[in-house]
Design a protein around this motif. Sequence first.
Motif, PDB file in Angstrom:
ATOM      1  N   TRP A  82       0.837  -1.186   0.000  1.00  0.00           N
ATOM      2  CA  TRP A  82       0.000   0.000   0.000  1.00  0.00           C
ATOM      3  C   TRP A  82       0.876   1.241   0.000  1.00  0.00           C
ATOM      4  N   THR A  83       0.404   2.298  -0.630  1.00  0.00           N
ATOM      5  CA  THR A  83       0.938   3.629  -0.363  1.00  0.00           C
ATOM      6  C   THR A  83       0.147   4.207   0.801  1.00  0.00           C
ATOM      7  N   TRP A  84       0.667   5.278   1.400  1.00  0.00           N
ATOM      8  CA  TRP A  84      -0.073   5.904   2.503  1.00  0.00           C
ATOM      9  C   TRP A  84      -1.451   6.366   2.043  1.00  0.00           C
ATOM     10  N   ASP A  89      -7.425   5.690   1.281  1.00  0.00           N
ATOM     11  CA  ASP A  89      -8.540   5.518   0.349  1.00  0.00           C
ATOM     12  C   ASP A  89      -9.309   4.237   0.664  1.00  0.00           C
ATOM     13  N   ARG A  90      -8.586   3.171   0.942  1.00  0.00           N
ATOM     14  CA  ARG A  90      -9.252   1.909   1.281  1.00  0.00           C
ATOM     15  C   ARG A  90     -10.005   2.033   2.604  1.00  0.00           C
ATOM     16  N   LEU A  91      -9.420   2.726   3.570  1.00  0.00           N
ATOM     17  CA  LEU A  91     -10.117   2.930   4.840  1.00  0.00           C
ATOM     18  C   LEU A  91     -11.406   3.713   4.615  1.00  0.00           C
ATOM     19  N   GLY A  92     -11.355   4.722   3.724  1.00  0.00           N
ATOM     20  CA  GLY A  92     -12.566   5.466   3.403  1.00  0.00           C
ATOM     21  C   GLY A  92     -13.658   4.565   2.871  1.00  0.00           C
ATOM     22  N   GLU A  93     -13.302   3.558   2.071  1.00  0.00           N
ATOM     23  CA  GLU A  93     -14.295   2.604   1.568  1.00  0.00           C
ATOM     24  C   GLU A  93     -14.835   1.730   2.694  1.00  0.00           C
ATOM     25  N   LEU A  94     -13.964   1.334   3.610  1.00  0.00           N
ATOM     26  CA  LEU A  94     -14.380   0.467   4.713  1.00  0.00           C
ATOM     27  C   LEU A  94     -15.323   1.169   5.684  1.00  0.00           C
ATOM     28  N   MET A  95     -15.319   2.499   5.684  1.00  0.00           N
ATOM     29  CA  MET A  95     -16.206   3.232   6.583  1.00  0.00           C
ATOM     30  C   MET A  95     -17.678   3.010   6.264  1.00  0.00           C
ATOM     31  N   GLU A 117       7.615  -0.019   4.562  1.00  0.00           N
ATOM     32  CA  GLU A 117       8.260  -0.210   5.866  1.00  0.00           C
ATOM     33  C   GLU A 117       7.350   0.019   7.072  1.00  0.00           C
ATOM     34  N   HIS A 118       6.052   0.158   6.831  1.00  0.00           N
ATOM     35  CA  HIS A 118       5.151   0.436   7.947  1.00  0.00           C
ATOM     36  C   HIS A 118       3.946  -0.493   7.932  1.00  0.00           C
ATOM     37  N   CYS A 119       3.309  -0.576   9.071  1.00  0.00           N
ATOM     38  CA  CYS A 119       2.054  -1.313   9.238  1.00  0.00           C
ATOM     39  C   CYS A 119       1.054  -0.359   9.870  1.00  0.00           C
ATOM     40  N   VAL A 120      -0.157  -0.334   9.360  1.00  0.00           N
ATOM     41  CA  VAL A 120      -1.210   0.541   9.871  1.00  0.00           C
ATOM     42  C   VAL A 120      -2.293  -0.312  10.533  1.00  0.00           C
ATOM     43  N   GLU A 413       7.554  14.159   8.022  1.00  0.00           N
ATOM     44  CA  GLU A 413       7.240  12.789   7.628  1.00  0.00           C
ATOM     45  C   GLU A 413       7.707  11.872   8.731  1.00  0.00           C
ATOM     46  N   THR A 414       6.826  11.610   9.678  1.00  0.00           N
ATOM     47  CA  THR A 414       7.105  10.715  10.791  1.00  0.00           C
ATOM     48  C   THR A 414       6.354   9.432  10.548  1.00  0.00           C
ATOM     49  N   GLY A 415       7.057   8.328  10.396  1.00  0.00           N
ATOM     50  CA  GLY A 415       6.388   7.094  10.055  1.00  0.00           C
ATOM     51  C   GLY A 415       5.954   7.161   8.601  1.00  0.00           C
ATOM     52  N   ALA A 416       4.709   6.785   8.329  1.00  0.00           N
ATOM     53  CA  ALA A 416       4.231   6.775   6.964  1.00  0.00           C
ATOM     54  C   ALA A 416       4.108   8.203   6.438  1.00  0.00           C
ATOM     55  N   ARG A 417       4.004   8.310   5.142  1.00  0.00           N
ATOM     56  CA  ARG A 417       3.929   9.617   4.514  1.00  0.00           C
ATOM     57  C   ARG A 417       2.697  10.355   5.030  1.00  0.00           C
ATOM     58  N   PRO A 418       2.827  11.606   5.562  1.00  0.00           N
ATOM     59  CA  PRO A 418       1.734  12.252   6.267  1.00  0.00           C
ATOM     60  C   PRO A 418       0.714  12.940   5.374  1.00  0.00           C
ATOM     61  N   ARG A 419       0.924  12.950   4.065  1.00  0.00           N
ATOM     62  CA  ARG A 419      -0.034  13.652   3.237  1.00  0.00           C
ATOM     63  C   ARG A 419      -0.490  12.756   2.106  1.00  0.00           C
TER      64      ARG A 419
END
Length: 419
Positions: A82-84, A89-95, A117-120, A413-419
């Motif tokens: 995934w990109t940030w 975008d996927r979370l928006g669909e899951l809502m 390199e991250h997990c959400v 940019e702390t952790g995943a890309r913030p924007r």
Amino acid sequence: MEPVDARVHWMASRIASDQFLLYVFDLPDAPLDVVAEILVHRASRVPDLTLRIGEVPGNLDRPYWVDARPDAGQVRVHRGPWTWQGCLDRLGELMADHLDATRSAWRIHLFGPVDDEHCVLVLQIAHAVGDGRRTSSIARELLTPDPAPRPDAPRERGVPGIATAALGLTRFPFALADNVFRGIAAARMASSRTAPSSGVAPGVLNRPPGPDRLLRTVTVGRADLTAGGHSVTVAALQAISTALRAYLGDPGPSPVVELTIGETPNGACRNNFHNTGIDLSADIVEQIRRARVVDPGHRAARRAEDATPAPLTRWGIALFDPMRPPTTMTGITVVSSVDRGPADLELAGAPVRFTAGFPALSPAQGLTHGIHGLGDTVTISVTTSPQICPDVDRYLALLTDALSATNDAAPTETGARPR
């Protein structure tokens, strides 16, 4: 359930109110399926995550909290890469997939890898389980390494049945008399006081947002945000004011926002907050200070509302038409601000980087903001829809610039890309 929590639960059938608590971690060494198993085990040790809601037959009494042990189906793995923004975008669909708290009051979404390199982790949880502060505490208990054990949450009974309904029916006349008595007292108090402001007129943001969701975030350093001497909430509100005015092109006074104000926890009540209008052209600090003092008239009205018999409350909510346009609003956008504590959480040994949250939209609120702090970072989130803000990236750019200008806060940019 306490009266306010029951109302929050019943209102969720009219206006979806699930909370989505997002945490960004380094990518764990363990496979995501193993991480999911760890989370189910941990959830079984968090009392608030071992509950669901049990309705009373005929709604003759308020619902009860009943036992519901976590199962593997409550942790859903969304494999990447995934990109940030793709994750958001996927979370928006899951809502759009709302919880039925009578079956399960929460679920977890795991995304990985995100930006390699991250997990959400996203905790989706019914609002009846708790307000922003309580659900943040629940997430902290879930994600703290080796949390101190505490006793199970008290359970009044098992799944409600006919006997429970009969008990509720016997209480009905006493509750009705109490409601009338308290209602008269609240009305007398209201008539003796100066009428409060009637709010603000709805604007272009106060329209039904439709089913789709657009999510954006910007993460800044806490010290940078507060460099001008203001608190996190005040500094963020100043930036939101600047961004809104530029986005809406309104040459008039700064907008009024609806800010969530936490209250002192009241017994077993899980939702302890109220909303107040904050005029961003006036002294924000003083307005927040006054809002933290609950007005006696408001308190009396709430006591009367709490005394309303459960069947009447449920009937009134069923009659509520959420699509009916309001004549006035507390504010043209909702802002929720929660400090989620130190950045000492972990996921299967991987450290946390930052957190975010996304206050729900409603037929009258098409743009909301979250302000969520964790350790040395603060994330300001934007939740909207294509019907309300099709050019949401332009608004995010305005907000990012305003954050930088407010207190010389540079987005980081702390952790995943913030924007």
